[in-house]
Motif scaffolding. Structure first.
Motif, short mmCIF file in Angstrom:
data_model
loop_
_atom_site.label_atom_id
_atom_site.label_comp_id
_atom_site.label_asym_id
_atom_site.label_seq_id
_atom_site.Cartn_x
_atom_site.Cartn_y
_atom_site.Cartn_z
N ASN A 138 1.82 97.33 23.83
CA ASN A 138 1.06 96.76 22.38
C ASN A 138 1.82 95.38 22.18
O ASN A 138 1.11 94.78 21.35
N GLU A 139 2.96 95.10 22.86
CA GLU A 139 3.66 93.91 22.64
C GLU A 139 3.86 93.19 23.80
O GLU A 139 4.25 93.60 24.94
N ASP A 173 -10.06 87.85 23.78
CA ASP A 173 -10.90 87.02 22.31
C ASP A 173 -12.17 86.53 22.55
O ASP A 173 -12.56 85.44 21.88
N GLY A 192 0.45 86.29 17.95
CA GLY A 192 -0.20 86.94 16.92
C GLY A 192 -1.09 87.88 17.57
O GLY A 192 -0.52 88.19 18.90
N SER A 193 -2.10 88.57 17.15
CA SER A 193 -2.93 89.74 17.91
C SER A 193 -3.89 89.17 18.67
O SER A 193 -4.69 88.16 18.20
N HIS A 194 -4.14 89.76 19.84
CA HIS A 194 -5.31 89.48 20.36
C HIS A 194 -5.98 90.46 20.99
O HIS A 194 -5.38 91.41 21.24
N THR A 195 -7.49 90.35 21.26
CA THR A 195 -8.11 91.43 21.63
C THR A 195 -8.62 91.42 23.22
O THR A 195 -9.24 90.33 23.46
#
Length: 325
Positions: A277-278, A305, A320-323
């Motif tokens: 997750n991180e 992304d 930050g968050s990435h897909t």
């Protein structure tokens, strides 16, 4: 989860090259589906518009005679599409008889005349624009355009050849033979037999009793190893009473045949993967394929992304968050 995979796009094009045969089919050699269902098959044609087109086998096909067809796929299957085009180049000389009595041979004699006209005697023929001009009892038959020449025949009671011509051809090539026939008297219509190099071409053709009603005989012939074709037309109705007819527009043209095949595979995709997750920006480069189990379907494409990547370099990504897909 999302999975993106690449279809193989090698083009398989095959054709039988002949004189003036430019027809081609472009078709992907393989199509991979994620699951059973409906898909679309498209044969891209160039170099001409085919007279006939067909897909085989018919299994699952909704429009097997169209260049584009929907296909209901339940399992792996291979399809072949074939297109056929009769070429414009005419191999028969003077098949429309516009050059008169030339370019062909006959066991019959040219009309010698008599009380009924030029074709008073059986076993004779003449080239004319109107059958009545050759015999006063013949119908007023003209050629299909209304103004050209035709070959008018007063048939005999023997199997002699009415018309023959020898042409040069290509070995291992398909040809379309065609001729137009009409009765010029209604009684006892002719029964014509067509042959190439002594081999019968199709079944005997029965002329109709309807006078001046042109009917077409068409048959396909494959040359095999031959480079010369002697084409002959004979009359197998040996009763001479009546039995009078006319010929026109005798034709032999090459058939251009092209084909291409596509293998359709139904892939059972396995693309489960796990990722922490991180990830710290100081972490080492992460190879995305290493996240997949050994049972995963190969040849997928990773997106980070929305951008294709094969690996993640944490230090290159913003915090930050990435897909990942």
């Amino acid at each position: 989860m999302k999975l993106y995979f690449t279809l193989l796009c090698c083009l398989l094009t095959s054709w039988l090259a002949g004189q003036g045969c430019n027809l081609q089919i472009d078709l992907p050699s393989e199509l991979v589906l994620c699951e059973p269902g409906r898909t679309t098959l498209t044969a891209n044609l160039s170099g001409g518009v085919p007279d006939e087109l067909s897909w085989s086998p018919l299994t699952g096909l909704l429009s097997p005679n169209s260049a584009t067809t929907a296909a209901d796929i339940t399992t792996d299957i291979s399809y072949t599409v074939e297109a056929r085009l009769v070429l414009d180049h005419e191999l028969i000389t003077n098949g429309d008889f516009e050059l008169g009595d030339s370019g062909f041979s006959s066991d019959y004699d040219y009309g010698t005349g008599g009380g009924a006209g030029l074709l008073s005697s059986e076993g004779q023929y003449a080239i004319a624009t109107n059958a009545r001009d050759t015999h006063r009892q013949f119908a007023r038959c003209r050629d299909r355009s209304g103004s050209g020449n035709i070959m008018v025949v007063n048939a005999s009671g023997d199997p002699s050849n009415v018309w023959c011509q020898t042409v040069t051809i290509q070995p291992n090539t398909s040809y379309q033979f065609s001729a137009w026939v009409t009765s010029v008297v209604s009684e006892n219509p002719a029964q014509l037999q067509f042959a190439v190099n002594g081999n019968l071409l199709g079944s005997p053709y029965n002329a109709t009793p309807n006078t001046c009603s042109w009917q077409n005989f068409t048959a396909e012939w494959y040359s095999d190893t031959a480079s010369i074709a002697e084409i002959c037309i004979s009359n197998t109705n040996f009763t001479p009473v009546g039995n009078d007819f006319a010929l026109d527009d005798i034709s032999l043209r090459e058939i251009c045949i092209v084909s291409a095949s596509i293998d359709v595979r139904v892939a059972r995709l396995v693309a489960d993967f796990s990722i922490p997750n991180e990830i710290c920006s100081s972490a080492p480069t992460l190879i995305l394929n290493d996240l997949l189990p050994a049972t995963s379907t190969p040849d997928g494409t990773w997106l980070v992304d929305g951008i294709p990547f094969n690996e993640i370099v944490p230090a290159a990504l913003a915090v930050g968050s990435h897909t990942i897909t």
